[in-house]
Write a protein that holds these residues in place. Structure first.
Motif, short mmCIF file in Angstrom:
data_model
loop_
_atom_site.label_atom_id
_atom_site.label_comp_id
_atom_site.label_asym_id
_atom_site.label_seq_id
_atom_site.Cartn_x
_atom_site.Cartn_y
_atom_site.Cartn_z
N GLU A 195 0.82 -1.22 0.00
CA GLU A 195 0.00 0.00 0.00
C GLU A 195 0.84 1.26 0.00
O GLU A 195 0.55 2.22 -0.70
CB GLU A 195 -0.90 0.03 1.24
N ALA A 196 1.90 1.26 0.84
CA ALA A 196 2.62 2.51 1.02
C ALA A 196 4.06 2.28 1.43
O ALA A 196 4.38 1.32 2.14
CB ALA A 196 1.92 3.38 2.08
N VAL A 197 4.92 3.18 0.97
CA VAL A 197 6.30 3.30 1.45
C VAL A 197 6.40 4.70 2.06
O VAL A 197 6.21 5.70 1.36
CB VAL A 197 7.32 3.14 0.31
N ILE A 198 6.65 4.77 3.36
CA ILE A 198 6.71 6.04 4.08
C ILE A 198 8.16 6.30 4.46
O ILE A 198 8.72 5.62 5.32
CB ILE A 198 5.81 6.01 5.33
N THR A 229 15.60 5.19 6.98
CA THR A 229 14.65 4.09 7.12
C THR A 229 13.34 4.45 6.43
O THR A 229 13.06 5.62 6.18
CB THR A 229 14.35 3.79 8.59
N SER A 230 12.55 3.43 6.17
CA SER A 230 11.20 3.64 5.65
C SER A 230 10.26 2.66 6.33
O SER A 230 10.67 1.62 6.84
CB SER A 230 11.14 3.42 4.13
N ILE A 231 8.98 3.02 6.33
CA ILE A 231 7.93 2.13 6.82
C ILE A 231 7.23 1.52 5.61
O ILE A 231 6.84 2.24 4.68
CB ILE A 231 6.90 2.90 7.66
N LEU A 232 7.07 0.20 5.61
CA LEU A 232 6.29 -0.48 4.59
C LEU A 232 4.96 -0.90 5.20
O LEU A 232 4.92 -1.51 6.28
CB LEU A 232 7.00 -1.73 4.06
N ILE A 233 3.86 -0.59 4.53
CA ILE A 233 2.53 -1.04 4.93
C ILE A 233 1.98 -1.89 3.78
O ILE A 233 1.87 -1.40 2.66
CB ILE A 233 1.57 0.14 5.20
N PHE A 234 1.68 -3.17 4.06
CA PHE A 234 1.17 -4.01 2.97
C PHE A 234 0.19 -5.06 3.47
O PHE A 234 0.12 -5.37 4.66
CB PHE A 234 2.31 -4.66 2.18
N LYS A 235 -0.60 -5.58 2.51
CA LYS A 235 -1.57 -6.64 2.76
C LYS A 235 -1.12 -7.91 2.06
O LYS A 235 -0.62 -7.85 0.92
CB LYS A 235 -2.96 -6.24 2.25
N LYS A 236 -1.30 -9.04 2.69
CA LYS A 236 -0.87 -10.32 2.11
C LYS A 236 -1.98 -10.92 1.24
O LYS A 236 -3.14 -10.90 1.62
CB LYS A 236 -0.53 -11.29 3.26
N PHE A 248 3.82 6.57 -2.23
CA PHE A 248 5.02 7.00 -1.51
C PHE A 248 4.72 8.30 -0.76
O PHE A 248 4.06 9.19 -1.31
CB PHE A 248 6.18 7.23 -2.48
N TYR A 249 5.23 8.39 0.46
CA TYR A 249 5.06 9.61 1.26
C TYR A 249 6.37 9.92 1.97
O TYR A 249 7.04 9.02 2.49
CB TYR A 249 3.93 9.43 2.29
N ASP A 250 6.72 11.20 2.02
CA ASP A 250 7.99 11.64 2.59
C ASP A 250 7.76 12.38 3.90
O ASP A 250 7.10 13.42 3.92
CB ASP A 250 8.71 12.56 1.59
#
Length: 765
Positions: free
Chosen positions: A475-478, A493-500, A509-511
């Motif tokens: 969904e997103a790379v923060i 670093t980045s946060i990954l938010i995902f669904k399996k 992408f958000y900065d």
């Protein structure tokens, strides 16, 4: 199974109802004590003021007709900001209410009309609905509050007592880090659990730990007697009650001196920890961690800041009846936050409590910190049973958990990559594969990853990114700025938010460049600061994920063509300035010459006559003197290149965009690129003044310890190129401004000295 329809606003309202009920609000509008009204205000006069408009929720001060807050449930297709704007204009202003909450069921944002920003408690933004007592304080005292007055101790006082305990344990001979903190945690747990049990008893609830094992039973005993009582009576009881699921408590204290124990207990006895607005356990852990990093810290490289933990939990939104897993749980930060997040949104019954305490929380931790995570879960309401100490990567998990939340240790070595279909000793891709595998189909993941894992072309990195996008909906790379984890590390670093379960179609992408805390590497931590906070904006737009000046979406086809790169900087849009001129390349303004470093192992390369510049030599406009010089041999036997007088020097590793001009022929190290004008189209001083104002982020890529400009695209940096007369005018104006700035700084320093002298004179009277 047929595809389910999208939920409506009513689904959000059901969650809000539960949260309010758990916070002690009376939501039954048939009862006289009701202080929550939905789709209507309480009085006919207020209804008339609203002119037919119907607020989702109006909260009232109990026993009065005074409205103190509006809650707006977010509608599909609406951002939280839009919901707040609507609530402010249509409901809050007519009812003379200052406080507004917008909620979408998973995320809550607060807003105060007096300040035009979030509510703040102890300098942190409020991202939850509040009990009436605290909401009344905000309504009466303003949008920014400190620790409640009934607290006799501030966070600084807590830290002072933790510091005193640390000193006492040091004198006792306990090793810095985990050993010393574990001993302190046993005593801190006893103090907290005793307060919890006293509060339960005061409410008429049954105690879970009898009085004879609690703080008051031993706190006033003489030191040696206290030590014996704890070792012979209290700790055996705790071991018997909690250690059935692993070692939570040791059966004896490591403290050998009764005097040391008495002094620590005496200091902790002055605290009322349940009244503390801050997370006492988190504060203690943070203190001991900060004071361990200089001596081979064995508590881990760093811990995840609590505001980042809270953000990730809110975005993933774990729900009741879902299992939550952290494969690298440390002291339990993610698990505690997830436990609280779920508990506030479910009706509290024996059945729900049992599921929360026994069947919701799962964690693994390599080190003895696992026992501290268990203690913290017990204090949070239990859920410690399924936390185990083990090497996570040694034991793969397949589709067992609905939610996975973690910040795994970066750059670890592992022997177990083969169990995950990978060929590497690097733990980074193996940890991410473990996280993907552990998540059940349809489940959700929030994970912090090192930026290198997202862009490096290493075969196993590319492989795990491909697996991620093919088996999960990313969904997103923060992207987080590189001060978020200071002072422990500056690694990007980045946060990954995902669904399996479904493949990725596009990635948002958000900065995050401002997170509400000062950008400092101070060992004392990062204090909260007013001003922009991109986490607030992120929460507001999360459900819609629009394009903005900080965000954009990239289709998977583009990502595949880019070797599955997933870093924000790999796709950040560049300004479309066709009239600007590239810095290098065939048509560019300059020849780009990269610096180098002669081998530091060969003494004969250094101490010569040739200036060799590093970034710290770029102190003023012209570099003429350098800290180090190199010899003819150093030049002959290395790849350094001479930069002629007038070359513009640009730093492009870690320190980005610092500019100077060579005042003589010199050489530079590999963190500096020399820009040598090819012809008379551009003046060196023009480059010196204009380059610091060019947004270089689009040309950056993450490096192991910070950010760097991508060498291969340095030459593509574009800059405006006015005519030579215009360049000269610009240089003259900039020089004048620069001189005024220098003079102003000198004047400010003089005034600061005068102020110090004046104060010193008063002190000496």
């Amino acid at each position: 199974m047929s595809r389910r329809t999208a939920h409506k606003e009513t689904a959000t309202r059901k969650k809000i109802d539960l949260i309010l009920s758990n916070l002690g609000w009376e939501c039954d509008e048939d009862k006289k004590a009701c202080n929550v009204f939905t789709e209507r205000p309480k009085t006919t006069a207020q209804k008339k003021a609203l002119k037919g408009k119907e607020p989702d929720y109006v909260l009232y001060e109990s026993g009065t007709d005074r409205a103190i807050a509006i809650i707006e449930a977010k509608r599909p297709g609406e951002t939280l900001d839009a919901a707040i704007k609507k609530a402010s204009e249509e409901y809050a202003e007519p009812l003379d209410v200052n406080i507004i909450f917008a909620a979408d069921g998973g995320i809550v944002e607060s807003f105060d009309r007096r300040s035009g920003s979030s509510l703040y408690l102890d300098e942190e933004p409020i991202t939850d609905l509040l009990p009436e007592s605290l909401l009344l304080r905000f309504a009466n005292d303003g949008p920014t509050l400190a620790t409640p007055p009934k607290n006799i101790q501030t966070k600084q006082e807590l830290i002072r007592i933790f510091a005193q305990a640390n000193d006492l344990l040091r004198k006792e001979g306990l090793r810095e880090g985990l050993e010393r903190f574990s001993e302190f945690s046993n005593l801190l747990f006893l103090k907290l659990i005793s307060e919890i049990e006293d509060e339960r008893e005061a409410k008429g609830e049954k105690r879970r730990l009898e009085k004879k094992y609690c703080w008051a039973s031993f706190a006033k005993k003489p030191g040696d007697e206290m030590l014996d009582y704890l070792n012979d009576t209290v700790l055996p009881r705790l071991v018997g009650k909690y250690n059935h699921s692993g070692d939570v408590f040791q059966d004896r204290l490591q403290i050998a001196s009764g005097t040391t124990l008495e002094n620590i207990v005496k200091r902790l006895s002055t605290l009322s920890l349940l009244d503390a607005a801050s997370d006492v356990k988190g504060d203690a852990f943070e203190y001991f961690l900060k004071h361990s990093i200089t001596v081979g810290n064995d508590l881990g490289e760093y811990f995840t800041p609590r505001h980042i933990v809270r953000l990730i939990v809110e975005l993933v939104d774990p729900k009741y009846k879902e299992t939550v897993y952290d494969p690298c749980c440390g002291t339990g930060g993610f698990l505690i936050e997830a436990f609280h997040h779920i508990a506030q949104k479910v009706k509290h019954t024996p059945e729900t409590r049992h599921f929360l305490q026994k069947k919701t929380i799962y964690g693994r931790e390599l080190t003895g910190t696992a026992s501290i995570a268990k203690m913290n879960m017990i204090l949070a309401g239990d859920g410690h049973t399924n936390i185990v100490q083990c090497d996570t990567l040694e034991d793969p998990v397949k589709g067992e958990y609905n939610v996975v939340l973690t910040n795994f240790p970066f750059s670890q070595k592992t022997d177990f990559a083969g169990q995950y279909g990978l060929k590497t000793e690097d733990g980074n891709p193996v940890f991410l594969k473990h996280v993907i595998d552990a998540c059940a189909k349809g489940g959700r993941v929030g994970v912090v990853v090192p930026e290198g894992l997202l862009f490096a072309d290493t075969a196993q990195y590319v492989r795990v990114r491909r697996i991620l996008t093919e088996t999960c909906e990313l969904e997103a790379v923060i992207a987080l700025h590189n001060f978020v984890f200071r002072p422990y590390t500056g690694q990007p670093t980045s946060i990954l938010i995902f669904k399996k379960g479904k493949s990725t179609k596009s990635v948002w992408f958000y900065d995050v460049d401002e997170d509400g805390y000062e950008k400092t590497s101070s060992k004392n931590g990062r204090p909260p600061i007013p001003g922009p906070n991109h986490l607030v904006e992120l929460r507001s737009i999360w459900s819609e994920k629009p394009d903005s000046d900080r965000s954009f979406s990239v289709p998977i086809e583009t990502i595949k063509k880019s070797n599955y790169k997933l870093s924000y900087s790999s796709y950040r849009p560049k300004e479309d300035r066709a009239d600007w001129v590239p810095l290098g390349g065939e048509e560019g303004l300059c020849t780009l010459m990269l610096g180098a470093t002669p081998s530091t192992k060969v003494k004969a390369y250094y101490g010569g006559e040739h200036p060799w510049a590093k970034i710290k030599d770029m102190k003023s406009r012209y570099v003429m003197k350098t800290e180090k010089r190199i010899t003819d041999l150093g030049i002959e036997e290395s790849s350094v290149k001479k930069l002629p007088t007038g070359t513009v020097l640009l730093s492009f590793k870690l320190t980005i965009g610092k500019v100077a001009i060579s005042g003589c022929d010199l050489y530079t190290n590999e963190a500096i690129v020399g820009l040598i004008p090819k012809d008379k189209r551009v003046l060196p001083e023009y480059l010196y003044h204009i380059l610091p104002s060019i947004d270089l982020r689009a040309y950056m890529q993450p490096a192991a310890k910070g950010l760097t400009l991508n060498k291969s695209i340095l030459k593509t940096i574009r800059i405006p190129l006015p005519s030579l007369p215009e360049q000269r005018k610009f240089i003259k104006k900039m020089n004048n401004l620069e001189a005024k700035i220098v003079k102003a700084r000198e004047a400010a320093r003089d005034m600061e000295k005068d102020a110090r002298d004046l104060a010193y004179g008063v002190i000496q009277r």
